[in-house]
Design an enzyme around this catalytic site. Structure first.
Site, PDB file in Angstrom:
ATOM      1  N   SER A 132       0.828  -1.204   0.000  1.00 13.55           N
ATOM      2  CA  SER A 132       0.000   0.000   0.000  1.00 13.55           C
ATOM      3  C   SER A 132       0.865   1.258   0.000  1.00 13.55           C
ATOM      4  CB  SER A 132      -0.884   0.005   1.254  1.00 13.55           C
ATOM      5  OG  SER A 132      -1.525   1.245   1.403  1.00 13.55           O
ATOM      6  N   TYR A 146      -2.233   5.854  -4.796  1.00 13.68           N
ATOM      7  CA  TYR A 146      -3.299   6.853  -4.891  1.00 13.68           C
ATOM      8  C   TYR A 146      -2.679   8.024  -5.642  1.00 13.68           C
ATOM      9  CZ  TYR A 146      -6.047   4.513  -1.222  1.00 13.68           C
ATOM     10  OH  TYR A 146      -6.788   3.615  -0.495  1.00 13.68           O
ATOM     11  N   THR A 192      -5.371   2.874  -7.558  1.00 12.42           N
ATOM     12  CA  THR A 192      -6.699   2.780  -6.931  1.00 12.42           C
ATOM     13  C   THR A 192      -7.572   3.920  -7.455  1.00 12.42           C
ATOM     14  OG1 THR A 192      -5.744   1.718  -5.003  1.00 12.42           O
ATOM     15  CG2 THR A 192      -7.900   2.737  -4.707  1.00 12.42           C
ATOM     16  N   LYS A 205      -7.470  -0.575  -9.930  1.00 14.98           N
ATOM     17  CA  LYS A 205      -8.140  -1.236  -8.798  1.00 14.98           C
ATOM     18  C   LYS A 205      -9.384  -0.449  -8.420  1.00 14.98           C
ATOM     19  CE  LYS A 205      -7.349  -2.704  -4.013  1.00 14.98           C
ATOM     20  NZ  LYS A 205      -8.129  -1.811  -3.178  1.00 14.98           N
ATOM     21  N   HIS A 259     -13.178  -2.015  -2.694  1.00 14.44           N
ATOM     22  CA  HIS A 259     -12.312  -1.540  -1.603  1.00 14.44           C
ATOM     23  C   HIS A 259     -12.735  -2.188  -0.279  1.00 14.44           C
ATOM     24  CE1 HIS A 259      -9.383   1.971  -1.179  1.00 14.44           C
ATOM     25  NE2 HIS A 259      -9.439   1.502   0.057  1.00 14.44           N
TER      26      HIS A 259
HETATM   27  C1  LIG Z   1      -7.736  -1.924   6.770  1.00 10.77           C
HETATM   28  C2  LIG Z   1      -7.770  -1.821   5.282  1.00 10.77           C
HETATM   29  C3  LIG Z   1      -6.894  -0.966   4.641  1.00 10.77           C
HETATM   30  C4  LIG Z   1      -6.914  -0.865   3.251  1.00 10.77           C
HETATM   31  N1  LIG Z   1      -5.999  -0.066   2.650  1.00 10.77           N
HETATM   32  C5  LIG Z   1      -6.000   0.036   1.309  1.00 10.77           C
HETATM   33  C6  LIG Z   1      -5.045   0.848   0.672  1.00 10.77           C
HETATM   34  O1  LIG Z   1      -4.175   1.436   1.290  1.00 10.77           O
HETATM   35  N2  LIG Z   1      -5.116   0.946  -0.674  1.00 10.77           N
HETATM   36  C7  LIG Z   1      -6.080   0.297  -1.412  1.00 10.77           C
HETATM   37  O2  LIG Z   1      -6.113   0.428  -2.629  1.00 10.77           O
HETATM   38  N3  LIG Z   1      -6.977  -0.507  -0.815  1.00 10.77           N
HETATM   39  C8  LIG Z   1      -6.951  -0.659   0.513  1.00 10.77           C
HETATM   40  N4  LIG Z   1      -7.843  -1.487   1.118  1.00 10.77           N
HETATM   41  C9  LIG Z   1      -8.755  -2.312   0.301  1.00 10.77           C
HETATM   42  C10 LIG Z   1      -8.114  -3.666  -0.008  1.00 10.77           C
HETATM   43  O3  LIG Z   1      -7.058  -3.510  -0.933  1.00 10.77           O
HETATM   44  C11 LIG Z   1      -9.088  -4.668  -0.618  1.00 10.77           C
HETATM   45  O4  LIG Z   1      -9.718  -4.084  -1.723  1.00 10.77           O
HETATM   46  C12 LIG Z   1     -10.141  -5.195   0.349  1.00 10.77           C
HETATM   47  O5  LIG Z   1      -9.617  -5.314   1.648  1.00 10.77           O
HETATM   48  C13 LIG Z   1     -10.615  -6.558  -0.137  1.00 10.77           C
HETATM   49  O6  LIG Z   1     -11.637  -7.028   0.674  1.00 10.77           O
HETATM   50  P1  LIG Z   1     -11.416  -8.074   1.874  1.00 10.77           P
HETATM   51  O7  LIG Z   1     -10.870  -7.309   3.013  1.00 10.77           O
HETATM   52  O8  LIG Z   1     -12.808  -8.578   2.100  1.00 10.77           O
HETATM   53  O9  LIG Z   1     -10.481  -9.169   1.399  1.00 10.77           O
HETATM   54  C14 LIG Z   1      -7.847  -1.618   2.499  1.00 10.77           C
HETATM   55  C15 LIG Z   1      -8.708  -2.486   3.153  1.00 10.77           C
HETATM   56  C16 LIG Z   1      -8.672  -2.605   4.529  1.00 10.77           C
HETATM   57  C17 LIG Z   1      -9.600  -3.566   5.191  1.00 10.77           C
HETATM   58  C1  LIG Z   2      -5.113   9.069   4.806  1.00 16.15           C
HETATM   59  C2  LIG Z   2      -4.616   7.662   4.895  1.00 16.15           C
HETATM   60  C3  LIG Z   2      -5.189   6.877   3.799  1.00 16.15           C
HETATM   61  C4  LIG Z   2      -5.126   5.430   4.092  1.00 16.15           C
HETATM   62  C5  LIG Z   2      -5.988   4.726   3.127  1.00 16.15           C
HETATM   63  C6  LIG Z   2      -6.136   3.339   3.470  1.00 16.15           C
HETATM   64  C7  LIG Z   2      -7.295   2.770   2.766  1.00 16.15           C
HETATM   65  O1  LIG Z   2      -7.351   2.704   1.578  1.00 16.15           O
HETATM   66  C8  LIG Z   2      -8.393   2.284   3.531  1.00 16.15           C
HETATM   67  O2  LIG Z   2      -9.301   1.696   2.955  1.00 16.15           O
HETATM   68  O3  LIG Z   2      -8.403   2.508   4.742  1.00 16.15           O
END
Ligand SMILES: Cc1cc2nc3c(=O)[nH]c(=O)nc-3n(C[C@H](O)[C@H](O)[C@H](O)COP(=O)(O)O)c2cc1C
Ligand SMILES: CCCCCCC(=O)C(=O)O
Length: 373
Positions: A124, A152, A178, A243, A267
């Site tokens: 990430s 991002y 994303t 994504k 997401h």
């Molecule tokens: C705690 C958390 C943080 C995430 N951070 C990001 C991120 O930084 N960038 C991003 O594109 N997606 C982020 N996602 C989305 C994940 O990449 C992914 O799409 C999602 O978790 C898939 O679903 P699942 O948790 O049911 O496997 C995040 C999801 C969670 C739960």
């Molecule tokens: C400002 C911090 C951004 C973190 C993004 C993480 C993310 O995508 C999420 O779903 O949480």
């Protein structure tokens, strides 16, 4: 932004060896015991009423696998061709923020575990470890592991280009852009908990400005458009994966703009609540893309049978998000290894029972949909 209130420090001592892992959801229960409740909510939660979050998992209940029999084949071969490389299995680790809130070793522990398996870790942009240190964490003998970098796109193009250069220099092999986050989703749990910023001592290390050393805030950019994807296309030689594609028209546009793959994702239900479960959006995207580029999926994958269903509906590979965070919080590097091993074993067994030797043997006719619960 107000910072987070004082946190309960998770105890990592005196925990007996948890032994083998039999069920993925045991990890979430274990993680719950170890995590600060505010951080647990951040990891678990979704946007709005969390309808999409729930649907991501429950939607799989409406699909049934129609197995083939007497097909023989012996040992299963899970190898998967993706973006010019051969992965050992069709499972990637989706990008998730802030691994050091789950475990002190954070993204380093995750990378070691994924490295040992040899599949893809999408790091990430909001990693709490710099991309260079994540890359170094992978043992030289495990260098078949692939890092992809999640971006991002920032309104400051110069800074965006510098982050992309860092990812390239660290050896990342694809850029995952994303596109479902023109603004941050409204997450009631975090608002209620006052979790609006990282605790002191943690930061998004990939946001460090190369000139000033200052760590910038990640901007969710509401001006993001296809022109920016064209700019990125011209900025990097890395394959670009979009994504957050749900609409078939956007999948067609992605192909037209020279994107290398799309990741069907909502997401993890954290952005626009009320959108379809990823698995329900997949078939129309697969049809729109028509085999021109690979289609990936994440959201709600918890079982080998979920992976099988997604592959049969046309995904080339799937990503897992929260299960990795639970594994990391519960058992550190070992937990992430156990999780990936469990998913691989469950998928191999499900394929054997369904009469498929290779992922390519899984076809649309092997899935019945809209089965009432
Ligand atoms: C705690 C958390 C943080 C995430 N951070 C990001 C991120 O930084 N960038 C991003 O594109 N997606 C982020 N996602 C989305 C994940 O990449 C992914 O799409 C999602 O978790 C898939 O679903 P699942 O948790 O049911 O496997 C995040 C999801 C969670 C739960
Ligand atoms: C400002 C911090 C951004 C973190 C993004 C993480 C993310 O995508 C999420 O779903 O949480």
């Amino acid at each position: 932004m107000p910072s987070v209130p004082a946190q309960v420090t998770p105890s990592r001592t005196a925990m007996a060896d948890p032994g083998p892992l039999h069920r993925l959801d045991d990890l979430e229960a274990e993680a719950r015991l170890r995590l600060d409740p505010v951080h647990r909510d951040f990891f678990a939660g979704g946007a709005g009423d969390e309808r999409t979050l729930r649907a991501n998992e429950t939607a799989f209940d409406a699909y049934r696998i129609l197995p083939r029999v007497l097909r023989g084949g012996g040992e299963r071969d899970l190898r998967t061709e993706l973006l010019g490389e051969t992965l050992p299995m069709p499972v990637l680790v989706s990008p998730t923020a802030f691994h050091r809130l789950a475990h002190p070793e954070g993204e380093v522990a995750t990378a070691r575990a994924v490295g040992a398996v040899g599949t893809v870790l999408v790091v990430s942009m909001a990693s709490t470890t710099p991309i260079e240190a994540v890359a170094e964490a992978i043992e030289p003998s495990d260098r078949s592991a692939r890092l992809w970098f999640q971006l991002y796109p920032q309104p400051d193009l110069g800074f965006t280009a510098s982050v992309v250069s860092r990812a390239e220099a660290a050896g990342c092999r694809a850029l995952v852009v994303t596109v479902d986050s023109p603004v941050f989703g409204r997450r009631d749990r975090d608002l209620r908990n006052g979790f609006l910023d990282l605790p002191p001592g943690y930061c998004c290390e990939n946001m460090r400005d190369p000139e000033t050393g200052r760590v910038r805030d990640i901007v969710m950019d509401a001006t993001l458009d296809w022109a920016r994807i064209e700019w990125l296309r011209a900025t990097t030689r890395l394959p670009i994966v979009l994504k957050g594609i749900l609409h078939p028209a956007d999948a067609r546009l992605a192909v037209a703009h020279g994107v290398d793959a799309v990741l069907v994702s909502n997401h993890g239900g954290r952005q626009l609540d009320g959108v379809p479960a990823s698995i329900d959006a997949l078939p129309a995207v697969v049809a729109a893309v028509g085999g021109r580029i690979p289609v990936l999926l994440d959201g709600g994958i918890r079982r080998g049978t979920d992976i099988l269903t997604a592959l049969a509906l046309g995904a080339v590979a799937v990503g897992v998000g929260r299960p990795v965070l639970w594994a990391l919080a519960a058992r550190g590097e070992r937990g992430v290894s156990q999780l990936l091993d469990l998913l691989r074993a469950e998928l191999a067994r499900a394929m054997t029972l369904a009469g498929a030797v290779r992922p390519a043997d899984l076809t649309r006719e092997m899935i019945l949909d809209r089965v009432p619960g």
